[in-house]
Scaffold this motif. Structure first.
Motif, PDB file in Angstrom:
ATOM      1  N   UNK A   1      41.714  50.302  40.234  1.00 49.84           N
ATOM      2  CA  UNK A   1      41.072  49.025  40.600  1.00 49.84           C
ATOM      3  C   UNK A   1      41.484  48.519  41.980  1.00 49.84           C
ATOM      4  N   UNK A   2      42.742  48.728  42.366  1.00 47.65           N
ATOM      5  CA  UNK A   2      43.210  48.263  43.673  1.00 47.65           C
ATOM      6  C   UNK A   2      42.507  49.020  44.797  1.00 47.65           C
ATOM      7  N   UNK A   3      42.270  50.309  44.593  1.00 43.27           N
ATOM      8  CA  UNK A   3      41.588  51.125  45.601  1.00 43.27           C
ATOM      9  C   UNK A   3      40.099  50.795  45.649  1.00 43.27           C
ATOM     10  N   UNK A   4      39.513  50.507  44.511  1.00 40.82           N
ATOM     11  CA  UNK A   4      38.080  50.196  44.440  1.00 40.82           C
ATOM     12  C   UNK A   4      37.788  48.845  45.059  1.00 40.82           C
ATOM     13  N   UNK A   5      38.598  47.853  44.763  1.00 38.19           N
ATOM     14  CA  UNK A   5      38.403  46.512  45.319  1.00 38.19           C
ATOM     15  C   UNK A   5      37.276  45.759  44.629  1.00 38.19           C
ATOM     16  N   UNK A   6      36.918  44.616  45.203  1.00 35.73           N
ATOM     17  CA  UNK A   6      35.854  43.790  44.644  1.00 35.73           C
ATOM     18  C   UNK A   6      34.499  44.450  44.910  1.00 35.73           C
ATOM     19  N   UNK A   7      33.700  44.575  43.847  1.00 34.83           N
ATOM     20  CA  UNK A   7      32.379  45.196  43.947  1.00 34.83           C
ATOM     21  C   UNK A   7      31.287  44.144  44.071  1.00 34.83           C
ATOM     22  N   UNK A   8      30.245  44.476  44.837  1.00 31.46           N
ATOM     23  CA  UNK A   8      29.058  43.621  44.888  1.00 31.46           C
ATOM     24  C   UNK A   8      28.171  43.883  43.678  1.00 31.46           C
ATOM     25  N   UNK A   9      28.106  45.154  43.282  1.00 30.99           N
ATOM     26  CA  UNK A   9      27.279  45.556  42.139  1.00 30.99           C
ATOM     27  C   UNK A   9      28.092  46.524  41.282  1.00 30.99           C
ATOM     28  N   UNK A  10      28.099  46.283  39.985  1.00 29.86           N
ATOM     29  CA  UNK A  10      28.737  47.197  39.044  1.00 29.86           C
ATOM     30  C   UNK A  10      27.680  47.638  38.039  1.00 29.86           C
ATOM     31  N   UNK A  11      27.361  48.935  38.061  1.00 30.96           N
ATOM     32  CA  UNK A  11      26.374  49.484  37.133  1.00 30.96           C
ATOM     33  C   UNK A  11      27.126  50.128  35.974  1.00 30.96           C
ATOM     34  N   UNK A  12      26.951  49.543  34.797  1.00 30.70           N
ATOM     35  CA  UNK A  12      27.640  50.036  33.601  1.00 30.70           C
ATOM     36  C   UNK A  12      26.814  51.134  32.939  1.00 30.70           C
ATOM     37  N   UNK A  13      27.320  52.353  32.966  1.00 32.59           N
ATOM     38  CA  UNK A  13      26.610  53.468  32.323  1.00 32.59           C
ATOM     39  C   UNK A  13      27.439  54.090  31.211  1.00 32.59           C
ATOM     40  N   UNK A  14      28.572  53.495  30.905  1.00 28.65           N
ATOM     41  CA  UNK A  14      29.446  54.014  29.857  1.00 28.65           C
ATOM     42  C   UNK A  14      28.852  53.728  28.480  1.00 28.65           C
ATOM     43  N   UNK A  15      29.400  54.367  27.457  1.00 29.88           N
ATOM     44  CA  UNK A  15      28.935  54.139  26.096  1.00 29.88           C
ATOM     45  C   UNK A  15      29.276  52.713  25.657  1.00 29.88           C
ATOM     46  N   UNK A  16      28.482  52.194  24.741  1.00 22.80           N
ATOM     47  CA  UNK A  16      28.631  50.795  24.315  1.00 22.80           C
ATOM     48  C   UNK A  16      30.016  50.501  23.755  1.00 22.80           C
ATOM     49  N   UNK A  17      30.590  51.468  23.014  1.00 16.52           N
ATOM     50  CA  UNK A  17      31.869  51.228  22.361  1.00 16.52           C
ATOM     51  C   UNK A  17      33.017  51.060  23.349  1.00 16.52           C
ATOM     52  N   UNK A  18      32.832  51.487  24.601  1.00 10.46           N
ATOM     53  CA  UNK A  18      33.933  51.428  25.570  1.00 10.46           C
ATOM     54  C   UNK A  18      33.810  50.272  26.554  1.00 10.46           C
ATOM     55  N   UNK A  19      32.744  49.481  26.458  1.00 13.25           N
ATOM     56  CA  UNK A  19      32.511  48.422  27.450  1.00 13.25           C
ATOM     57  C   UNK A  19      33.685  47.467  27.549  1.00 13.25           C
ATOM     58  N   UNK A  20      34.150  46.944  26.428  1.00 16.13           N
ATOM     59  CA  UNK A  20      35.209  45.938  26.480  1.00 16.13           C
ATOM     60  C   UNK A  20      36.491  46.463  27.108  1.00 16.13           C
TER      61      UNK A  20
END
Length: 309
Positions: free
Chosen positions: A72-91
């Motif tokens: 997360x520190x390397x990624x930084x603040x995102x303008x857009x986050x596209x969630x493509x993971x499975x539903x069970x892992x979202x939280x």
């Protein structure tokens, strides 16, 4: 947006993440729009070293995004986050990457559910602007870092508070996206196809083509769709008989050997989305006093096949 540089993160480089991320990374390489693949383990290692191998319509390409990371520190603040993971892992995933999201970040969901916003708000009650969406595509991981688009139109619908600059940027990046002001009906229409098809193909261990050829299974499928139609009505969503026929016909748009992601997860002994595609229907039907004998029967068969031991 958060800065002059637009940062788009694709969270989860599986079948859907690869399908979405590959064209964006290819289009916006060496531009002010930065594409970040958020993944971990072997997938991260392979893409960092060798790129993402993406196959679609007989063409294979190796794609390198601007960044591949699970930090997360390397990624930084995102303008857009596209969630493509499975539903069970979202939280769990959003809890891990909550520091990459602020009040300006647009979160786009592409899960096979009708309650993605509620799931996200369990972890991020106030942060991020949510645009719920869905995608019609068959795309699988052949091995870490290798994604194969098998079929389906690849059409994406998203809704929520409109961002007039974002949609054209994603379209120019090679995604077939349509913005709709009210997304709920489209999410339910997708669910009308995805949930019962996932359940019945898993229960009877058949491909899409085999399902189409079996009149008995198609009759069960139609009745399962009627049960979802009844559930939709209780949520103020009108799903017509024509919608049911359209959903059945959608099976013909996929290759004969296509399998649902739920079926593949069961076969590969992975965690599954049964909670969202099967249990959700049955549990909510009970709340509304709706009978679901066909869904119950398929659920019992799934439990016997995969969960009895």
């Amino acid at each position: 947006m958060n800065s002059d540089t637009l940062k788009i993160g694709i969270l989860g480089i599986g079948g859907i993440g690869g399908f979405v991320g590959a064209p964006l990374a290819k289009k916006y390489k060496d531009s002010s729009t930065k594409i970040i693949f958020i993944c971990r383990g072997e997938t991260k290692k392979v893409i960092q070293n060798e790129g993402l191998l993406f196959e679609s319509k007989g063409i294979s390409e190796t794609i390198f995004p601007d960044l591949v990371s699970d930090n997360p520190a390397e990624i930084g603040i995102l303008d857009v986050l596209i969630l493509t993971s499975k539903s069970y892992s979202i939280n769990n995933i959003l809890a891990t990457y909550k520091d990459c999201v602020n009040e300006k970040t647009i979160i786009i969901t592409l899960q096979n559910v009708v309650n993605a916003k509620e799931i996200i708000r369990e972890t991020l009650p106030e942060v991020g602007q949510i645009m719920e969406g869905c995608i019609y595509v068959a795309s699988n991981v052949k091995k870490p870092g290798h994604v194969q688009h098998l079929g389906g139109p690849g059409k994406i619908f998203i809704g929520g508070k409109e961002n007039k600059a974002l949609i054209p940027l994603l379209v120019e990046g090679g995604l077939d996206i349509t913005y709709v002001a009210s997304i709920s009906e489209i999410l339910w229409k997708k669910y009308l196809f995805v949930a019962p098809v996932a359940a019945i193909t898993s229960a009877y261990k058949v491909t899409f083509g085999q399902l189409l050829e079996d009149q008995n299974l198609m009759q069960i499928l139609g009745n399962m769709m009627i049960e979802i139609q009844s559930l939709g009505a209780k949520n103020n969503i009108i799903l017509t008989n024509e919608d049911i026929e359209t959903s059945k016909d959608l099976l013909t748009k996929f290759p004969f050997e296509s399998k649902s992601s739920l079926q593949l997860d069961f076969e590969n002994h992975n965690q599954t989305e049964k909670q969202f595609l099967v249990d959700y229907v049955i549990e909510n039907a009970v709340k509304f006093g709706i009978e679901t004998p066909y869904y119950n029967g398929v659920n019992e068969k799934i439990n016997t096949l995969y969960l009895a031991s």
